[in-house]
Design a protein around this motif. Structure first.
Motif, short mmCIF file in Angstrom:
data_model
loop_
_atom_site.label_atom_id
_atom_site.label_comp_id
_atom_site.label_asym_id
_atom_site.label_seq_id
_atom_site.Cartn_x
_atom_site.Cartn_y
_atom_site.Cartn_z
N LEU A 73 0.80 -1.22 0.00
CA LEU A 73 0.00 0.00 0.00
C LEU A 73 0.84 1.27 0.00
CD1 LEU A 73 -2.90 -0.94 2.45
CD2 LEU A 73 -2.87 -1.01 -0.04
N THR A 74 1.82 1.38 0.87
CA THR A 74 2.64 2.59 0.93
C THR A 74 3.37 2.81 -0.38
OG1 THR A 74 2.90 2.31 3.32
CG2 THR A 74 4.48 3.76 2.21
N LEU A 75 3.97 1.75 -0.91
CA LEU A 75 4.68 1.84 -2.19
C LEU A 75 3.74 2.26 -3.31
CD1 LEU A 75 7.14 1.27 -4.07
CD2 LEU A 75 6.33 -1.10 -4.16
N ASN A 76 2.60 1.62 -3.41
CA ASN A 76 1.68 1.90 -4.51
C ASN A 76 1.05 3.29 -4.40
OD1 ASN A 76 2.08 -0.43 -6.01
ND2 ASN A 76 0.75 -1.59 -4.65
N ARG A 77 0.85 3.77 -3.20
CA ARG A 77 0.34 5.14 -3.04
C ARG A 77 1.36 6.14 -3.60
NH1 ARG A 77 -1.26 3.71 3.02
NH2 ARG A 77 -3.36 2.91 2.66
N ALA A 78 2.64 5.93 -3.29
CA ALA A 78 3.69 6.83 -3.79
C ALA A 78 3.78 6.76 -5.31
CB ALA A 78 5.03 6.47 -3.15
N LEU A 79 3.68 5.56 -5.86
CA LEU A 79 3.78 5.40 -7.31
C LEU A 79 2.59 6.01 -8.02
CD1 LEU A 79 5.13 1.73 -7.48
CD2 LEU A 79 6.43 3.88 -7.48
N LEU A 80 1.41 5.87 -7.45
CA LEU A 80 0.21 6.46 -8.05
C LEU A 80 0.33 7.99 -8.05
CD1 LEU A 80 -2.58 5.91 -9.26
CD2 LEU A 80 -3.51 5.89 -6.95
N ASN A 81 0.71 8.55 -6.92
CA ASN A 81 0.86 10.01 -6.83
C ASN A 81 1.93 10.54 -7.77
OD1 ASN A 81 -1.21 10.64 -5.03
ND2 ASN A 81 0.08 10.27 -3.24
N ALA A 82 2.95 9.72 -8.08
CA ALA A 82 4.03 10.13 -8.98
C ALA A 82 3.68 9.92 -10.46
CB ALA A 82 5.30 9.36 -8.63
N GLY A 83 2.50 9.36 -10.72
CA GLY A 83 2.09 9.14 -12.11
C GLY A 83 2.73 7.92 -12.76
N LEU A 84 3.20 6.98 -11.96
CA LEU A 84 3.87 5.80 -12.49
C LEU A 84 2.96 4.58 -12.64
CD1 LEU A 84 7.25 6.07 -10.57
CD2 LEU A 84 6.84 6.46 -13.01
N VAL A 85 1.70 4.71 -12.26
CA VAL A 85 0.77 3.58 -12.34
C VAL A 85 -0.05 3.70 -13.62
CG1 VAL A 85 -1.20 2.44 -11.24
CG2 VAL A 85 0.67 3.36 -9.84
N ASP A 86 0.08 2.70 -14.50
CA ASP A 86 -0.64 2.70 -15.77
C ASP A 86 -2.05 2.14 -15.62
OD1 ASP A 86 1.64 3.69 -17.17
OD2 ASP A 86 2.46 1.66 -17.14
N THR A 87 -2.21 1.11 -14.81
CA THR A 87 -3.54 0.55 -14.55
C THR A 87 -3.63 0.15 -13.08
OG1 THR A 87 -2.89 -1.71 -15.16
CG2 THR A 87 -3.88 -0.35 -16.90
N ILE A 88 -4.86 0.17 -12.59
CA ILE A 88 -5.16 -0.27 -11.24
C ILE A 88 -6.15 -1.42 -11.35
CG2 ILE A 88 -6.26 0.33 -9.04
CD1 ILE A 88 -5.50 3.24 -9.62
N GLU A 89 -5.83 -2.53 -10.72
CA GLU A 89 -6.75 -3.66 -10.71
C GLU A 89 -7.29 -3.78 -9.29
OE1 GLU A 89 -6.13 -7.36 -13.11
OE2 GLU A 89 -5.86 -8.17 -11.08
N LEU A 90 -8.58 -3.57 -9.15
CA LEU A 90 -9.24 -3.67 -7.85
C LEU A 90 -10.02 -4.97 -7.77
CD1 LEU A 90 -10.72 -0.07 -7.54
CD2 LEU A 90 -8.64 -0.94 -6.50
N THR A 91 -9.84 -5.68 -6.71
CA THR A 91 -10.62 -6.88 -6.46
C THR A 91 -11.63 -6.54 -5.38
OG1 THR A 91 -8.75 -8.27 -7.06
CG2 THR A 91 -10.55 -9.33 -5.86
N ILE A 92 -12.89 -6.69 -5.70
CA ILE A 92 -13.96 -6.36 -4.77
C ILE A 92 -14.51 -7.67 -4.19
CG2 ILE A 92 -16.17 -5.18 -4.46
CD1 ILE A 92 -13.89 -3.35 -5.47
N PHE A 93 -14.29 -7.86 -2.91
CA PHE A 93 -14.78 -9.05 -2.22
C PHE A 93 -16.12 -8.70 -1.58
CE2 PHE A 93 -10.19 -9.40 -2.33
CZ PHE A 93 -10.02 -10.71 -2.79
N PRO A 94 -17.06 -9.64 -1.55
CA PRO A 94 -18.39 -9.35 -1.00
C PRO A 94 -18.42 -9.34 0.53
CG PRO A 94 -18.30 -11.60 -1.77
CD PRO A 94 -16.98 -10.98 -2.12
N VAL A 95 -17.71 -8.36 1.11
CA VAL A 95 -17.68 -8.21 2.56
C VAL A 95 -17.38 -6.75 2.88
CG1 VAL A 95 -15.22 -8.80 2.75
CG2 VAL A 95 -16.71 -9.13 4.72
N LEU A 96 -17.96 -6.23 3.92
CA LEU A 96 -17.63 -4.89 4.41
C LEU A 96 -16.90 -5.04 5.73
CD1 LEU A 96 -21.01 -3.05 3.73
CD2 LEU A 96 -18.92 -2.97 2.37
N SER A 97 -15.78 -4.37 5.86
CA SER A 97 -15.01 -4.49 7.10
C SER A 97 -14.79 -3.11 7.72
CB SER A 97 -13.68 -5.20 6.83
OG SER A 97 -12.95 -4.53 5.82
N GLY A 98 -15.88 -2.38 7.90
CA GLY A 98 -15.80 -1.03 8.45
C GLY A 98 -15.22 -0.99 9.85
#
Length: 144
Positions: free
Chosen positions: A80-105
Protein backbone atom coordinates in the motif's frame (compact mmCIF):
# COMPACT_ATOMS: atom_id res chain seq x y z
CA UNK A 1 6.91 -7.83 -9.54
CA UNK A 2 7.72 -4.85 -7.37
CA UNK A 3 6.88 -5.14 -3.69
CA UNK A 4 7.40 -3.21 -0.51
CA UNK A 5 9.12 -4.89 2.44
CA UNK A 6 5.91 -5.62 4.38
CA UNK A 7 4.17 -7.32 1.45
CA UNK A 8 7.32 -9.29 0.65
CA UNK A 9 7.63 -10.44 4.26
CA UNK A 10 3.98 -11.50 4.47
CA UNK A 11 4.21 -13.52 1.23
CA UNK A 12 7.66 -15.10 1.63
CA UNK A 13 6.42 -17.95 3.91
CA UNK A 14 4.39 -19.33 0.98
CA UNK A 15 7.71 -20.28 -0.64
CA UNK A 16 8.92 -22.39 2.27
CA UNK A 17 9.94 -25.93 1.42
CA UNK A 18 6.95 -28.22 1.72
CA UNK A 19 4.30 -25.49 1.52
CA UNK A 20 1.45 -26.78 -0.67
CA UNK A 21 0.78 -24.19 -3.38
CA UNK A 22 -1.49 -26.55 -5.33
CA UNK A 23 -4.63 -24.56 -4.49
CA UNK A 24 -3.30 -21.24 -5.81
CA UNK A 25 -4.86 -19.79 -8.95
CA UNK A 26 -2.71 -19.20 -12.04
CA UNK A 27 -2.07 -15.52 -11.24
CA UNK A 28 -0.71 -16.33 -7.78
CA UNK A 29 1.38 -19.19 -9.16
CA UNK A 30 2.83 -16.84 -11.80
CA UNK A 31 3.50 -14.18 -9.15
CA UNK A 32 5.51 -16.59 -7.01
CA UNK A 33 7.51 -17.66 -10.09
CA UNK A 34 8.27 -14.09 -11.23
CA UNK A 35 11.46 -12.19 -10.51
CA UNK A 36 10.79 -9.73 -7.69
CA UNK A 37 12.30 -6.41 -6.70
CA UNK A 38 11.67 -5.41 -3.10
CA UNK A 39 11.98 -1.69 -2.44
CA UNK A 40 13.32 -1.55 1.10
CA UNK A 41 15.87 0.26 3.17
CA UNK A 42 15.93 -2.33 5.96
CA UNK A 43 15.73 -5.82 4.43
CA UNK A 44 19.03 -7.48 3.54
CA UNK A 45 19.96 -10.23 1.13
CA UNK A 46 19.83 -13.15 0.82
CA UNK A 47 16.05 -13.39 0.80
CA UNK A 48 13.97 -16.57 0.97
CA UNK A 49 12.09 -15.82 -2.24
CA UNK A 50 14.10 -17.11 -5.25
CA UNK A 51 14.83 -14.49 -7.91
CA UNK A 52 14.37 -11.59 -5.48
CA UNK A 53 16.58 -8.54 -5.26
CA UNK A 54 16.47 -5.56 -2.92
CA UNK A 55 16.59 -1.96 -4.09
CA UNK A 56 17.14 0.68 -1.43
CA UNK A 57 16.36 4.31 -2.10
CA UNK A 58 13.46 6.41 -3.23
CA UNK A 59 10.72 4.09 -4.55
CA UNK A 60 9.70 6.56 -7.28
CA UNK A 61 13.29 6.68 -8.60
CA UNK A 62 13.66 2.89 -8.36
CA UNK A 63 10.42 2.16 -10.22
CA UNK A 64 11.06 4.85 -12.83
CA UNK A 65 14.37 3.11 -13.63
CA UNK A 66 12.82 -0.37 -13.56
CA UNK A 67 10.02 0.70 -15.94
CA UNK A 68 12.62 2.06 -18.38
CA UNK A 69 14.70 -1.14 -18.20
CA UNK A 70 11.91 -3.75 -18.25
CA UNK A 71 10.72 -5.41 -21.44
CA UNK A 72 7.44 -6.39 -19.75
CA UNK A 73 5.01 -4.32 -17.66
CA UNK A 74 5.77 -4.20 -13.96
CA UNK A 75 3.19 -5.44 -11.51
CA UNK A 76 2.74 -4.83 -7.83
CA UNK A 77 0.48 -6.60 -5.38
CA UNK A 78 -0.44 -5.20 -1.99
CA UNK A 79 2.35 -2.84 -0.92
CA UNK A 80 0.00 0.00 0.00
CA UNK A 81 2.64 2.59 0.93
CA UNK A 82 4.68 1.84 -2.19
CA UNK A 83 1.68 1.90 -4.51
CA UNK A 84 0.34 5.14 -3.04
CA UNK A 85 3.69 6.83 -3.79
CA UNK A 86 3.78 5.40 -7.31
CA UNK A 87 0.21 6.46 -8.05
CA UNK A 88 0.86 10.01 -6.83
CA UNK A 89 4.03 10.13 -8.98
CA UNK A 90 2.09 9.14 -12.11
CA UNK A 91 3.87 5.80 -12.49
CA UNK A 92 0.77 3.58 -12.34
CA UNK A 93 -0.64 2.70 -15.77
CA UNK A 94 -3.54 0.55 -14.55
CA UNK A 95 -5.16 -0.27 -11.24
CA UNK A 96 -6.75 -3.66 -10.71
CA UNK A 97 -9.24 -3.67 -7.85
CA UNK A 98 -10.62 -6.88 -6.46
CA UNK A 99 -13.96 -6.36 -4.77
CA UNK A 100 -14.78 -9.05 -2.22
CA UNK A 101 -18.39 -9.35 -1.00
CA UNK A 102 -17.68 -8.21 2.56
CA UNK A 103 -17.63 -4.89 4.41
CA UNK A 104 -15.01 -4.49 7.10
CA UNK A 105 -15.80 -1.03 8.45
CA UNK A 106 -15.10 -1.91 12.08
CA UNK A 107 -12.34 -4.45 11.53
CA UNK A 108 -10.55 -3.02 8.47
CA UNK A 109 -7.08 -1.68 9.21
CA UNK A 110 -5.98 0.23 6.09
CA UNK A 111 -8.04 2.24 3.71
CA UNK A 112 -6.32 1.53 0.41
CA UNK A 113 -6.25 5.05 -0.99
CA UNK A 114 -5.47 7.15 2.11
CA UNK A 115 -2.89 9.75 1.13
CA UNK A 116 -3.49 9.46 -2.62
CA UNK A 117 -4.42 12.47 -4.73
CA UNK A 118 -7.80 12.54 -6.49
CA UNK A 119 -7.96 10.46 -9.69
CA UNK A 120 -10.58 9.82 -12.32
CA UNK A 121 -10.73 6.15 -13.28
CA UNK A 122 -11.54 4.85 -16.75
CA UNK A 123 -12.92 1.31 -16.64
CA UNK A 124 -10.90 -0.94 -18.98
CA UNK A 125 -12.18 -4.38 -17.98
CA UNK A 126 -14.51 -6.09 -15.52
CA UNK A 127 -14.97 -9.73 -14.68
CA UNK A 128 -16.68 -11.79 -12.04
CA UNK A 129 -15.41 -15.05 -10.71
CA UNK A 130 -16.82 -17.41 -8.10
CA UNK A 131 -20.20 -15.72 -8.60
CA UNK A 132 -19.41 -12.90 -6.16
CA UNK A 133 -15.93 -11.47 -6.48
CA UNK A 134 -15.37 -8.67 -9.01
CA UNK A 135 -12.06 -7.75 -10.61
CA UNK A 136 -12.13 -4.24 -12.10
CA UNK A 137 -9.27 -2.80 -14.15
CA UNK A 138 -8.98 0.98 -14.43
CA UNK A 139 -6.69 3.54 -16.05
CA UNK A 140 -6.04 6.37 -13.55
CA UNK A 141 -5.85 10.04 -14.58
CA UNK A 142 -5.16 12.76 -12.05
CA UNK A 143 -8.39 14.66 -11.41
CA UNK A 144 -8.25 18.18 -12.81
Amino acid sequence: MVLGATTYSSNAPFLAAGFDRGGFDTWITRMFASPVTVVSGHLTEPLDWPGTTIEAGDPVEVVTRLKAESEVPLRSHGSLTLNRALLNAGLVDTIELTIFPVLSGDTGVDRVFDGVADFDLELLAARTFDGNTQVLTYRPARHA
